[in-house]
Write an enzyme that holds these catalytic residues in place. Structure first.
Site, PDB file in Angstrom:
ATOM      1  N   TYR A  29       6.966 -11.189   5.678  1.00  0.00           N
ATOM      2  CA  TYR A  29       5.184 -11.099   5.210  1.00  0.00           C
ATOM      3  C   TYR A  29       4.255 -12.173   5.660  1.00  0.00           C
ATOM      4  O   TYR A  29       4.532 -13.428   6.517  1.00  0.00           O
ATOM      5  CB  TYR A  29       5.244 -11.376   3.420  1.00  0.00           C
ATOM      6  N   GLU A  30       3.592 -12.475   4.854  1.00  0.00           N
ATOM      7  CA  GLU A  30       1.985 -12.958   5.415  1.00  0.00           C
ATOM      8  C   GLU A  30       1.611 -12.237   6.827  1.00  0.00           C
ATOM      9  O   GLU A  30       1.491 -13.408   7.506  1.00  0.00           O
ATOM     10  CB  GLU A  30       2.251 -14.624   5.594  1.00  0.00           C
ATOM     11  N   GLY A  31       2.051 -11.333   7.124  1.00  0.00           N
ATOM     12  CA  GLY A  31       1.619 -11.032   8.384  1.00  0.00           C
ATOM     13  C   GLY A  31       2.718 -10.604   9.004  1.00  0.00           C
ATOM     14  O   GLY A  31       3.244 -11.868   9.765  1.00  0.00           O
ATOM     15  N   ARG A  74       0.785 -18.821   7.219  1.00  0.00           N
ATOM     16  CA  ARG A  74       1.147 -18.513   7.902  1.00  0.00           C
ATOM     17  C   ARG A  74       1.454 -19.972   8.784  1.00  0.00           C
ATOM     18  O   ARG A  74       3.187 -19.750   9.117  1.00  0.00           O
ATOM     19  CB  ARG A  74       0.675 -18.185   8.714  1.00  0.00           C
TER      20      ARG A  74
END
Length: 590
Positions: A439-441, A295
């Protein structure tokens, strides 16, 4: 074709002056960190990015990756570039020296990451995923796993992935169906399907080390039953070389809006051989080692896109002539003035510049705390630094990627119709930037993480890692006349943040829906305030100098305080308005 020159002067400023190499050099393993060591590294990285990676950015986007008989081919030039990247030692820059790494701190590594992301975001995905896998195995793997995988990942001979998402579940990983059955020999047989796996299959490395989330037969329900496994593409032989092919197959490539040279794969595991990493049913916490690192990395991707979009927008604004300046003719020797003279163009360019430089400054402060959190000999100091990193991670991921998207949009607007034309390269920045917010949350998930996990954690300890230094800085600078134009706006924004934080915390305890309704606006309010703190600190440093760089830094700080930071007022108003208008809207009316 777009151009790119690494912003080395600003990078040196945030590293050496804002974050401060004195504190960095006090850490074990960083005693020699300083301009003599770091400047050549940054200069060589800048050269590699501009001369090797940037020329492949557009061609890689146009060609994309191809899948044939389970084999993924990256675009022309990528294998050669990756080989040169690996041989030059860039994969090992921040890795543990015990496994062949160079051991340079995060404070240096993040600057190199930014250059890579500016020059060729798709290419950066491959070593970026490997770095995350290295971190997870380093922290949670057995001694045997570390000895086997870390040297190869560090050298770049092998690459890594993380395999989380499945067709029916993304954020809610408790729903995963991938199974891991003990084989009786210390290994497990992994069966299931994963999607959206970046670098899941490619032709750059000799082996691919998949870190896979799966459930053991006795797994409790939900996220409490997730375990983590290392599943190599080729099973390592006794001498550590790639051996027989494991039962791992790429079944499809996603056809994406952007980052087309990054292989985004659907992966099938058909009783593939894997080994448990960490403790049974504790895989999610182990994977978060990788995800938190990722992140921060995705935030830097947004910063990288913002920088190259800004550079190319400025170049076009200097060259493109249209109309005459509102204050009178500015280029009498030309048939029209450069669009750089027009107020709205200047507004767009300064917005891009102020947000980009603010993000770089905040990333430098976070990187320094990251280095302290893993290197300082005092556990209490490490904990305080880690608190700051934990708090800033969702903010950096969300605000930086929003900045990348906004800068790409503004850059296209500066170019006008020419920005919409593929040949000029600006529209690729927009397409590439868009995924970083997802992406990645997703950025909405980052906001929920901030409000739901970070605010109340450990009795507000995370918050204190930011609130206390900001308050101390304001108090130390409030009587300095030259700092008044920077301290007063910061103090007002900080006051709003304190008020809103208390309100969100109280409402969230009574009704989680209220916290969720406030989350996105609250995160941006927090992020802009954190950036204002960084800008005020940069202004204090710039006031002590007198050359063109520092004058421009002060002028950009003024623009941020006057034209961007006031957004915190409307954000606070939206948060305090509450979530009733969201709640009361009938589902059927959507």
């Amino acid at each position: 074709m777009p151009t790119y020159a690494a912003p080395l002067r600003d990078m040196r400023f945030v590293l050496n002056e804002l974050a401060g190499t004195d504190r960095l050099r006090a850490l074990p393993g960083c005693e020699e960190i300083g301009p003599d060591l770091v400047d050549p590294v940054l200069e060589e990285a800048a050269k590699f990015c501009s001369e090797v990676l940037l020329p492949l950015n557009r061609s890689g986007d146009e060609e994309g990756c191809t899948l044939e008989n389970g084999v993924v081919r990256t675009p022309r030039g990528f294998p050669e570039a990756y080989r040169a990247f690996r041989e030059a030692g860039w994969t090992s820059l921040g890795a543990d020296p015990d496994y062949g790494g160079q051991g340079l701190p995060k404070s240096v590594g993040m600057l190199v990451e930014e250059m890579i992301c500016s020059a060729n975001l798709s290419f950066g995905m491959y070593p970026g995923l490997s770095h995350g896998a290295t971190m997870a195995i380093s922290k949670h793997g057995t001694p045997e796993q570390k000895a086997l995988y870390l040297p190869k990942l560090t050298s770049g001979e092998w690459s890594g992935t993380m395999c989380l998402t499945e067709p029916h579940c993304g954020t809610d990983l408790g729903l995963i169906r991938t199974k891991a059955v003990p084989a009786g020999d210390g290994s497990h047989r992994i069966t299931g399907n994963k999607i959206f796996i970046s670098a899941g299959e490619h032709d750059l490395a000799d082996n691919i080390v998949h870190l896979v989330l799966a459930k053991l037969p006795d797994a409790p329900p939900g996220t409490r039953g997730i375990s983590l496994f290392v599943v190599p593409k080729f099973l390592p032989s006794e001498d550590g070389r790639p051996g027989p092919r494991n039962a791992v197959t790429c079944t499809g490539l996603e056809h994406k809006m952007g980052i087309k040279a990054s292989a985004t794969c659907a992966m099938a595991f058909d009783e593939a051989k894997g080994w448990l990493v960490g403790r049974p049913h504790k895989g999610l916490s182990a994977m978060f080692t990788m995800m938190n690192e990722a992140r921060l990395g995705v935030g830097v991707q947004g910063l990288g896109i913002a920088e190259i979009a800004y550079q190319n927008a400025v170049a076009y604004a200097r060259d493109r002539i249209q109309g005459r300046g509102l204050q009178g003719t500015q280029a009498p020797d030309r048939p029209a003035d450069p669009i750089l003279v027009h107020p709205d163009v200047r507004r767009m360019l300064l917005t891009m510049r102020a947000m980009t430089e603010g993000c770089r400054a905040l990333s430098a402060l976070a990187a320094l705390e990251h280095d302290v959190s893993v290197r300082h000999p005092d556990a209490a100091v490490r904990q305080q630094a880690d608190d700051f990193v934990q708090l800033m991670t969702p903010i950096i991921k969300a605000v930086f990627t929003d900045t990348g998207w906004d800068a790409a949009m503004l850059g296209m607007q500066v170019w006008g119709g020419h920005g919409y034309i593929r040949d000029n390269g600006m529209e690729q920045f927009a397409r590439d930037a868009r995924i970083t917010q997802i992406y990645e949350g997703t950025n909405g998930i980052q906001a929920l993480d901030l409000v739901g996990r970070k605010l109340g954690a450990h009795g507000g300890r995370y918050l204190r890692s930011f609130f206390h230094p900001v308050l101390a800085f304001i108090e130390a600078q409030q009587d300095a006349p030259a700092m008044e134009e920077f301290i007063l706006p910061l103090a007002k924004a900080f006051g709003r943040l304190q008020q809103v934080t208390g309100e969100v915390a109280q409402r969230g305890l009574r009704d989680p829906f209220e916290a969720g309704a406030a989350a996105t606006d609250y995160l941006r309010l927090f992020g802009l305030t954190a950036m204002a703190y960084a800008w005020a600190r940069m202004a204090a440093l710039a006031l002590e100098q007198d050359d063109a760089f520092y004058k421009a830094k002060l002028a950009t700080a003024r623009f941020f305080m006057q034209r961007i930071l006031p957004e915190t007022s409307s954000l606070a108003a939206k948060v305090l308005a509450g979530g009733e208008s969201l709640r009361e809207f009938e589902d059927a009316a959507f």
